[in-house]
Design a protein around this motif. Structure first.
Motif, PDB file in Angstrom:
ATOM      1  N   THR A 189       0.826  -1.215   0.000  1.00  0.00           N
ATOM      2  CA  THR A 189       0.000   0.000   0.000  1.00  0.00           C
ATOM      3  C   THR A 189       0.858   1.262   0.000  1.00  0.00           C
ATOM      4  O   THR A 189       0.383   2.335  -0.377  1.00  0.00           O
ATOM      5  N   SER A 190       2.125   1.143   0.408  1.00  0.00           N
ATOM      6  CA  SER A 190       2.995   2.314   0.401  1.00  0.00           C
ATOM      7  C   SER A 190       3.348   2.727  -1.021  1.00  0.00           C
ATOM      8  O   SER A 190       3.796   3.855  -1.248  1.00  0.00           O
TER       9      SER A 190
ATOM     10  N   THR B 295       1.001   2.956  -3.291  1.00  0.00           N
ATOM     11  CA  THR B 295      -0.092   3.908  -3.485  1.00  0.00           C
ATOM     12  C   THR B 295       0.156   5.187  -2.701  1.00  0.00           C
ATOM     13  O   THR B 295      -0.095   6.294  -3.194  1.00  0.00           O
ATOM     14  N   THR B 296       0.672   5.052  -1.479  1.00  0.00           N
ATOM     15  CA  THR B 296       0.954   6.225  -0.643  1.00  0.00           C
ATOM     16  C   THR B 296       1.961   7.152  -1.309  1.00  0.00           C
ATOM     17  O   THR B 296       1.893   8.376  -1.153  1.00  0.00           O
ATOM     18  N   TYR B 297       2.892   6.585  -2.049  1.00  0.00           N
ATOM     19  CA  TYR B 297       3.881   7.381  -2.788  1.00  0.00           C
ATOM     20  C   TYR B 297       3.239   8.059  -3.992  1.00  0.00           C
ATOM     21  O   TYR B 297       3.416   9.262  -4.225  1.00  0.00           O
TER      22      TYR B 297
ATOM     23  N   CYS C  95      12.584   7.110   5.472  1.00  0.00           N
ATOM     24  CA  CYS C  95      12.202   5.731   5.144  1.00  0.00           C
ATOM     25  C   CYS C  95      13.289   4.755   5.581  1.00  0.00           C
ATOM     26  O   CYS C  95      13.006   3.691   6.141  1.00  0.00           O
TER      27      CYS C  95
ATOM     28  N   LEU D 280       5.179   5.097   5.976  1.00  0.00           N
ATOM     29  CA  LEU D 280       4.141   5.560   5.056  1.00  0.00           C
ATOM     30  C   LEU D 280       4.181   7.077   4.881  1.00  0.00           C
ATOM     31  O   LEU D 280       4.052   7.591   3.769  1.00  0.00           O
ATOM     32  N   LEU D 281       4.341   7.802   5.980  1.00  0.00           N
ATOM     33  CA  LEU D 281       4.382   9.260   5.921  1.00  0.00           C
ATOM     34  C   LEU D 281       5.564   9.728   5.077  1.00  0.00           C
ATOM     35  O   LEU D 281       5.434  10.648   4.244  1.00  0.00           O
TER      36      LEU D 281
ATOM     37  N   ARG E 248       7.068   8.085   2.708  1.00  0.00           N
ATOM     38  CA  ARG E 248       6.811   7.765   1.303  1.00  0.00           C
ATOM     39  C   ARG E 248       5.908   8.831   0.661  1.00  0.00           C
ATOM     40  O   ARG E 248       6.096   9.212  -0.495  1.00  0.00           O
ATOM     41  N   ALA E 249       4.938   9.316   1.425  1.00  0.00           N
ATOM     42  CA  ALA E 249       4.056  10.368   0.909  1.00  0.00           C
ATOM     43  C   ALA E 249       4.841  11.649   0.641  1.00  0.00           C
ATOM     44  O   ALA E 249       4.614  12.341  -0.362  1.00  0.00           O
TER      45      ALA E 249
ATOM     46  N   ALA F  42      -0.725   4.568  -9.075  1.00  0.00           N
ATOM     47  CA  ALA F  42      -1.230   4.532  -7.704  1.00  0.00           C
ATOM     48  C   ALA F  42      -2.400   3.569  -7.555  1.00  0.00           C
ATOM     49  O   ALA F  42      -2.541   2.890  -6.537  1.00  0.00           O
TER      50      ALA F  42
END
Length: 368
Positions: free
Chosen positions: A38-39, A41-43, A81, A91-92, A94-95, A327
């Motif tokens: 899912t990370s 997608t988070t990126y 990361c 996750l944060l 990666r965003a 994504a």
């Protein structure tokens, strides 16, 4: 502008480095490999969304200072990361990486388009696209090698590349007042069509390394190191063939090249799902990469000519939709994959064919 070519590989490198090391990251951060996926997608979600405005903002603020700042923020996110103590922190970060990367790629291509003569533009777009493909190819290799030791080292490498690139941003000073490019210039039919083409080209092909990696692990029982090697061919094909595809675009036109590439991409992606050995998968995946790179270059050539007064803006908008496809790919294809790999790869490949009507009707000059 060599730094533009090297800079083009950074986004694919940081985005794709995770694919072959999902189990290792999950084990370290105490979550499942599916959760780590899912990370991706988070990126790509902030990367895609922010690109709706990043190109025009970067043109207004100045390409040079915008890209330099974006590189440094990207490096910081990658280091977080690398040393993340928890999955939430990972996750944060990666965003943050995705958001920063939204301000680099489109402005690099826009800067290149302003510097090269018109008669060499198609080939130059092919070359910079080949460097993007280099990022795609190097990413799984770096991730696979790092997973054999420590996955965290892969993010340290990405951060180091970003810091070095910040020392050589593209030219381009701020454009304030009446010289500032307008978002209204992007409200054109062809921009919308190119956005659709970019979306399906990534959704059904370029965004699939995660699914290919899972197929190698689940069905062919291949470890992370060899998975990285098997994934390498997709990007290597684009790297080696990018200049040639650019020259073909210049000779025959982007639309014709794009139609041929879309059909070939769909066929080779579908074939991946019926392979029974790692080497046959690697061959099909490499062929898919060759065709996919030609499709990307065709769409890029059409895009860079669509709104010449705001190249950064139109490139970022179309890129936003391209990476929106990236994504959404895990959410779109993982349910199908768990129901059967053959179906998942066949449907993903078929989705690329939706680029055909786009290429058939998009206007403007497509060569030269």
């Amino acid at each position: 502008m060599p730094s533009a070519y090297v800079g083009a590989l950074l986004g694919p490198l940081g985005g794709g480095v995770l694919a072959p090391m999902l189990p290792q990251v999950g084990e370290s951060l105490q979550v499942s490999a599916g959760a780590v996926a899912t990370s991706i997608t988070t990126y790509f979600v902030p990367f895609a969304v922010i690109q709706l405005i990043s190109g025009t903002l970067g043109e207004r603020w100045g390409r040079r200072r915008t890209v330099r700042a974006a590189y440094l923020v990207y490096a910081l996110g990658s280091l977080v990361c690398a040393f993340a103590p928890s999955f939430g922190t990972f996750l944060l970060a990666r965003a943050v990486m995705g958001a920063a990367n939204a301000f680099t790629g489109p402005l690099l291509v826009a800067g290149l388009a302003d510097l090269v003569p018109r008669e060499r533009l198609s080939r130059s777009v092919g070359v910079i696209s080949s460097w993007m493909a280099a990022g795609q190819s190097v990413a799984p290799f770096v991730g696979g090698v790092a997973a054999a030791g420590s996955w965290r080292f892969a993010f340290v490498i990405v951060a180091a590349v970003a810091v070095l690139l910040s020392l050589s941003p593209p030219p381009g000073e701020p454009r304030p007042g009446t010289a500032a490019p307008s978002w209204r210039s992007l409200l054109r039919r062809d921009v919308g069509l190119l956005a659709v083409g970019g979306f399906v080209s990534y959704l059904g092909a370029a965004a699939l390394p995660f699914m290919v990696a899972l197929y190698l692990n689940d069905s062919l029982h291949v470890g992370p190191g060899l998975t990285g090697v098997a994934l390498l061919g997709f990007g290597v094909a684009g790297l080696l063939l990018g200049p040639a595809w650019g020259s073909l675009n210049q000779r025959f036109g982007a639309r014709m090249c794009g139609v041929v590439a879309a059909v070939a991409t769909a066929a080779f992606v579908a074939l991946v799902g019926v392979t029974g050995t790692a080497w046959t998968l690697a061959l099909c995946w490499t062929a898919a990469g060759a065709a996919s790179s030609m499709l990307t270059i065709a769409l890029q050539n059409l895009t860079v000519r669509a709104v010449r007064g705001n190249r950064g803006g139109v490139l970022s908008v179309v890129s936003a939709f391209r990476f929106a496809g990236a994504a959404l790919a895990p959410a779109a294809w993982l349910p199908l994959y768990h129901g059967g790999g053959v179906t998942a790869f066949a449907v993903a490949g078929a989705s690329v064919l939706l680029a055909l009507p786009v290429l058939a009707v998009v206007g403007g000059h497509d060569r030269g």
